[in-house]
Design a protein around this motif. Structure first.
Motif, PDB file in Angstrom:
ATOM      1  N   VAL A 220      18.711  39.521  -5.538  1.00  0.00           N
ATOM      2  CA  VAL A 220      18.697  39.853  -6.848  1.00  0.00           C
ATOM      3  C   VAL A 220      17.017  39.975  -7.434  1.00  0.00           C
ATOM      4  CG1 VAL A 220      19.400  38.965  -9.146  1.00  0.00           C
ATOM      5  CG2 VAL A 220      20.885  38.745  -7.163  1.00  0.00           C
TER       6      VAL A 220
ATOM      7  N   THR B  27      29.704  42.923  -4.802  1.00  0.00           N
ATOM      8  CA  THR B  27      28.581  43.692  -5.735  1.00  0.00           C
ATOM      9  C   THR B  27      27.319  43.488  -4.639  1.00  0.00           C
ATOM     10  OG1 THR B  27      28.172  41.542  -6.897  1.00  0.00           O
ATOM     11  CG2 THR B  27      29.666  43.345  -7.802  1.00  0.00           C
ATOM     12  N   THR B  28      27.146  42.539  -4.006  1.00  0.00           N
ATOM     13  CA  THR B  28      25.861  42.089  -3.217  1.00  0.00           C
ATOM     14  C   THR B  28      26.105  42.434  -1.715  1.00  0.00           C
ATOM     15  OG1 THR B  28      26.148  39.832  -2.893  1.00  0.00           O
ATOM     16  CG2 THR B  28      25.133  40.556  -5.080  1.00  0.00           C
ATOM     17  N   TYR B  29      27.172  42.560  -1.194  1.00  0.00           N
ATOM     18  CA  TYR B  29      27.346  42.696   0.234  1.00  0.00           C
ATOM     19  C   TYR B  29      28.299  43.898   0.742  1.00  0.00           C
ATOM     20  CZ  TYR B  29      27.955  41.158   5.106  1.00  0.00           C
ATOM     21  OH  TYR B  29      28.083  41.250   6.418  1.00  0.00           O
TER      22      TYR B  29
ATOM     23  N   THR C 278      19.396  44.690  -0.398  1.00  0.00           N
ATOM     24  CA  THR C 278      20.723  44.253   0.054  1.00  0.00           C
ATOM     25  C   THR C 278      20.650  42.656   0.011  1.00  0.00           C
ATOM     26  OG1 THR C 278      21.081  45.848   1.514  1.00  0.00           O
ATOM     27  CG2 THR C 278      22.431  44.011   1.809  1.00  0.00           C
TER      28      THR C 278
ATOM     29  N   MET D 184      23.904  35.066  -0.805  1.00  0.00           N
ATOM     30  CA  MET D 184      25.249  35.416  -1.360  1.00  0.00           C
ATOM     31  C   MET D 184      26.528  35.529  -0.460  1.00  0.00           C
ATOM     32  SD  MET D 184      23.992  36.033  -4.249  1.00  0.00           S
ATOM     33  CE  MET D 184      22.751  35.931  -5.588  1.00  0.00           C
TER      34      MET D 184
END
Length: 322
Positions: free
Chosen positions: A287, A122-124, A284, A64
């Motif tokens: 998904v 949102t992912t990091y 982390t 990501m």
């Protein structure tokens, strides 16, 4: 081949590229003082600042984070090329159709920056501890959002309007082709793990649908960018109509089969997220499997709507030769 928007014509000669009625100044530094030139400078600066902030503290990890860095670097590089071409008056020597390339790229860049502006925080960012790295990452996200708005503004300014002569990619069906291929690429990213679909022939059919429709839409885009729509054995309007109709039918089957076989227990699906052990823990930069399945189902519905709109709008185009 030129096209007409809503009983309008899309041709190869446009004297105004800003969409604001201002003339294009070719091969002159004054091009940067025009609204479109200033907008592209904003795109250049915002993407440069975004990846510079992240690179200065090494604030990207995993797929990501790599995607976000790629997005900002790619958009900065291509925007710089466009500015150099316009400043040097090199449009005629550019290997791709200049009627279609800038708006096609701007639409892709808007979608790329939108995805980075959502995925990166949102992912990091939310997993970073408070400090310099987090501050830089938040600032990079803000500049990514600015770049997204700037690219979207360019699309709004330069898209075709009723009665206007322009290239196919500036029309609504042309821009929808960009959206369709982008959404398909996101779907491919979510189904990159074969175990999501290899256990059921129906799910393999869905993957085939995504692949076939993506290839056909990509061919339509490349034919326009290369100004070689006349190489087809059938007329280009017929190709576009057939492509849109076929894609609607294929995506309709995928919209039914993918959720059915992924979430219905009768067909081996998993209806509840809580039952997926991979989603029980917070990962982390990751998904989980159930979320991927749900994302693909949502994206399938989005692309079906895009193809339906493509089919409807394509009927309003009139193609002419110049």
């Amino acid at each position: 081949m030129p096209v007409t928007v809503t009983r309008t014509t899309v041709t190869t000669t446009m004297s105004s590229s800003s969409g604001l009625g201002s003339p294009t100044i070719v091969g002159s530094p004054r091009a940067l003082t025009q609204p479109l030139g200033l907008l592209r400078l904003l795109q250049l600066v915002s993407t440069c600042v975004a990846f510079s902030l992240v690179a200065s503290v090494g604030a990207w990890t995993g797929s990501m984070g790599n995607w976000s860095m790629f997005t900002w670097c790619f958009c900065f590089s291509v925007t710089l090329i466009i500015l150099i071409v316009e400043l040097g008056g090199l449009q005629a020597r550019f290997p791709l159709s200049w009627r279609n390339f800038p708006i096609t790229y701007a639409c892709y860049a808007a979608l790329f920056c939108l995805s980075a502006s959502i995925i990166y925080p949102t992912t990091y960012v939310q997993f970073l501890s408070h400090g310099r790295s987090r501050d830089h990452a938040i600032a990079a996200t803000a500049f990514s959002c600015i770049a997204c708005v700037a690219y979207a503004t360019e699309v709004a300014w330069t898209r075709a309007r009723p009665g206007e002569i322009t290239g196919y990619m500036a029309t609504v069906p042309g821009l929808l082709k960009v959206l369709e291929t982008f959404v398909a690429c996101v779907i491919f990213a979510f189904i990159s793990s074969p175990y999501l679909y290899q256990h059921q022939p129906a799910l393999e059919w869905c993957v085939a649908v995504y692949s076939i429709c993506f290839i056909l839409a990509a061919v339509a885009i490349l034919l326009n960018l290369g100004d070689c729509t006349n190489v087809l054995p059938i007329s280009f309007p017929s190709f576009l109509s057939g492509l849109a109709l076929l894609s609607v039918l294929l995506y309709a089957t995928a919209l039914v089969l993918w959720p059915l076989y992924q979430f219905d227990e009768k067909y081996g699906g998993q209806p509840r997220r809580s039952r997926d052990v991979n989603c029980g823990n917070k990962h982390t930069f990751y998904v989980c499997t159930w979320d991927r399945r749900l994302a693909v189902a949502i994206l399938t519905a989005i692309n079906l709507l895009a193809y339906v709109a493509d089919l409807v709008y394509s009927a309003r185009l009139v193609f002419v030769r110049v």
